[in-house]
Scaffold this motif. Structure first.
Motif, PDB file in Angstrom:
ATOM      1  N   ASN A  11      19.183  -4.433 -46.929  1.00 22.82           N
ATOM      2  CA  ASN A  11      18.613  -4.366 -45.575  1.00 22.82           C
ATOM      3  C   ASN A  11      17.125  -4.080 -45.600  1.00 22.82           C
ATOM      4  N   SER A  12      16.708  -3.188 -46.481  1.00 22.31           N
ATOM      5  CA  SER A  12      15.303  -2.770 -46.508  1.00 22.31           C
ATOM      6  C   SER A  12      14.373  -3.901 -46.912  1.00 22.31           C
ATOM      7  N   LEU A  13      14.921  -4.964 -47.503  1.00 20.67           N
ATOM      8  CA  LEU A  13      14.109  -6.120 -47.883  1.00 20.67           C
ATOM      9  C   LEU A  13      14.177  -7.232 -46.843  1.00 20.67           C
ATOM     10  N   ILE A  14      15.283  -7.306 -46.110  1.00 17.09           N
ATOM     11  CA  ILE A  14      15.431  -8.324 -45.074  1.00 17.09           C
ATOM     12  C   ILE A  14      14.724  -7.902 -43.797  1.00 17.09           C
ATOM     13  N   TYR A  15      14.785  -6.599 -43.505  1.00 14.56           N
ATOM     14  CA  TYR A  15      14.260  -6.084 -42.245  1.00 14.56           C
ATOM     15  C   TYR A  15      13.125  -5.091 -42.477  1.00 14.56           C
ATOM     16  N   ASP A  16      12.273  -4.973 -41.473  1.00 13.23           N
ATOM     17  CA  ASP A  16      11.237  -3.938 -41.504  1.00 13.23           C
ATOM     18  C   ASP A  16      11.858  -2.655 -40.978  1.00 13.23           C
ATOM     19  N   MET A  17      12.581  -1.983 -41.841  1.00 12.46           N
ATOM     20  CA  MET A  17      13.290  -0.769 -41.449  1.00 12.46           C
ATOM     21  C   MET A  17      12.313   0.345 -41.128  1.00 12.46           C
ATOM     22  N   GLU A  71      22.339  -3.197 -35.474  1.00 14.56           N
ATOM     23  CA  GLU A  71      21.617  -4.270 -34.802  1.00 14.56           C
ATOM     24  C   GLU A  71      20.257  -3.811 -34.287  1.00 14.56           C
ATOM     25  N   GLN A  72      20.177  -2.554 -33.848  1.00 14.78           N
ATOM     26  CA  GLN A  72      18.950  -2.049 -33.244  1.00 14.78           C
ATOM     27  C   GLN A  72      17.904  -1.608 -34.264  1.00 14.78           C
ATOM     28  N   SER A  73      18.344  -1.249 -35.438  1.00 12.55           N
ATOM     29  CA  SER A  73      17.464  -0.559 -36.373  1.00 12.55           C
ATOM     30  C   SER A  73      16.460  -1.460 -37.059  1.00 12.55           C
ATOM     31  N   PHE A  74      16.732  -2.761 -37.132  1.00 15.86           N
ATOM     32  CA  PHE A  74      15.940  -3.603 -38.011  1.00 15.86           C
ATOM     33  C   PHE A  74      15.390  -4.838 -37.307  1.00 15.86           C
ATOM     34  N   VAL A  75      14.145  -5.134 -37.603  1.00 15.46           N
ATOM     35  CA  VAL A  75      13.494  -6.352 -37.152  1.00 15.46           C
ATOM     36  C   VAL A  75      13.223  -7.183 -38.399  1.00 15.46           C
ATOM     37  N   PRO A  76      13.564  -8.480 -38.407  1.00 20.12           N
ATOM     38  CA  PRO A  76      13.349  -9.289 -39.614  1.00 20.12           C
ATOM     39  C   PRO A  76      11.915  -9.205 -40.098  1.00 20.12           C
ATOM     40  N   THR A  77      11.746  -9.039 -41.396  1.00 16.49           N
ATOM     41  CA  THR A  77      10.406  -8.920 -41.961  1.00 16.49           C
ATOM     42  C   THR A  77       9.641 -10.221 -41.813  1.00 16.49           C
ATOM     43  N   LYS A  78       8.335 -10.110 -41.688  1.00 17.87           N
ATOM     44  CA  LYS A  78       7.458 -11.275 -41.642  1.00 17.87           C
ATOM     45  C   LYS A  78       6.764 -11.492 -42.982  1.00 17.87           C
ATOM     46  N   ASP A  79       7.108 -10.669 -43.971  1.00 15.68           N
ATOM     47  CA  ASP A  79       6.466 -10.782 -45.277  1.00 15.68           C
ATOM     48  C   ASP A  79       6.888 -12.044 -46.023  1.00 15.68           C
TER      49      ASP A  79
END
Length: 314
Positions: A110-116, A184-192
């Motif tokens: 998750n920490s790599l897919i989303y900007d946690m 669902e609320q915690s993560f926004v997909p990373t733009k990196d």
């Protein structure tokens, strides 16, 4: 961190003992890539057997990151994992190669897919001590009922037995006025970078058989002696690293809580339960493409199809 060109990482995830290491190495070979581990146990030094760490021969084939890097006596967080893994990914990109992330620790993936968001309010030692005393005097169920009052949704997701998480959720609710965010609320997909998600699975009976065989193999390789050595280094049940499956059960045996036969039974049972939880976690990713390895005659055919799929869909 940003890159000027569109970048993509390959994530190969799945339950323990499904065969992720082999598939990640072959994918990295085919894509001129390097492997970034997302396994919460393989990152520790001195814990080679119980973590089923890639062998020296496997690591000689393809460079691996986040394997054998952290002293097991040190605390290690998801935030620290994200920092190290993203630095590794940037390094791989900078040399024109493809990062292949491999592992089964859902929160690390998750920490790599989303900007946690790791910016939870700092813990109050006084409030935490009060909660720990309540758990001791009134019981963990009482503590969980407090969480139900302050954060009903968080209480639904956190089991009463997980006192540490219950306390942290209460701290967040008390000091921030908000509850622990949902998946669902915690993560926004990373733009990196973009992510190509591949899931590996096997039929349950086959996977459970592989788990049992692997546990037997780890014991033959010297798991008991490895745990004995870790205890001699001063590690205890309080260390995060020693809470991993395989280590905590063998430690119980060495500390006289039960015999070796019971320890082996517990390792196998707990590993099967963990594999089930991993599948539940990864099935939440709607854009993950699954490969049922049980449907192939052998791994070589499955690897060939996976690489063909990657060449067509990346």
């Amino acid at each position: 961190m940003k890159w000027t060109m569109k970048k993509e990482i390959i994530i190969i995830a799945g339950p323990t003992a499904v065969g992720k290491t082999k598939y990640a190495i072959e994918a990295a070979k085919a894509l001129d890539g390097e492997v970034v581990s997302s396994d919460s146990m393989q990152l520790y030094q001195f814990m080679d057997i119980g973590s089923a760490k890639p062998t020296k021969e496997e690591r000689a084939q393809i460079r691996h990151y986040l394997v054998d890097e952290v002293d097991p006596r040190e605390a290690f967080s998801v935030a620290e994992y994200q920092r190290r893994a993203k630095a590794a990914i940037q390094d791989i990109f900078s040399r024109g190669k493809t990062p292949v992330v491999s592992g089964g620790t859902g929160l690390y993936v998750n920490s790599l897919i989303y900007d946690m968001d790791f910016s939870a309010p700092p813990a109050s030692q006084e409030y935490r001590h009060q909660l720990e005393q309540l758990a001791s005097s009134q019981g963990k169920e009482y503590l969980h009922r407090l969480l139900e009052e302050k954060d009903p949704q968080g209480a639904e997701r956190i089991h009463p037995n997980n006192v540490k998480k219950v306390i942290r959720a209460l701290e967040v609710a008390e000091h921030a006025g908000t509850g622990i965010k949902s998946f669902e609320q915690s993560f926004v997909p990373t733009k990196d970078y973009t992510c190509c998600l591949l899931g590996l699975c096997r039929q349950r009976e086959e996977l459970y058989g592989r788990i049992d065989q692997r546990v037997d193999l780890l014991l033959d390789m010297g798991l008991v002696e490895e745990v004995r050595g870790l205890l001699s280094m001063g590690l205890t049940p309080e260390n995060i690293s020693m809470k991993g499956i395989g280590y905590k059960e063998i430690m119980g045996y060495l500390q006289g809580e039960y015999d070796l036969e019971q320890a082996v039974y517990l390792v196998k049972r707990n590993t099967r339960h963990y594999a089930k939880r991993q599948m539940t976690w990864f099935k939440r990713y709607e854009d993950m493409t699954w490969f049922d390895l049980s449907s192939y005659a052998d791994d070589e055919l499955a690897i060939k199809e996976m690489i063909i799929w990657l060449s067509k869909n990346r």
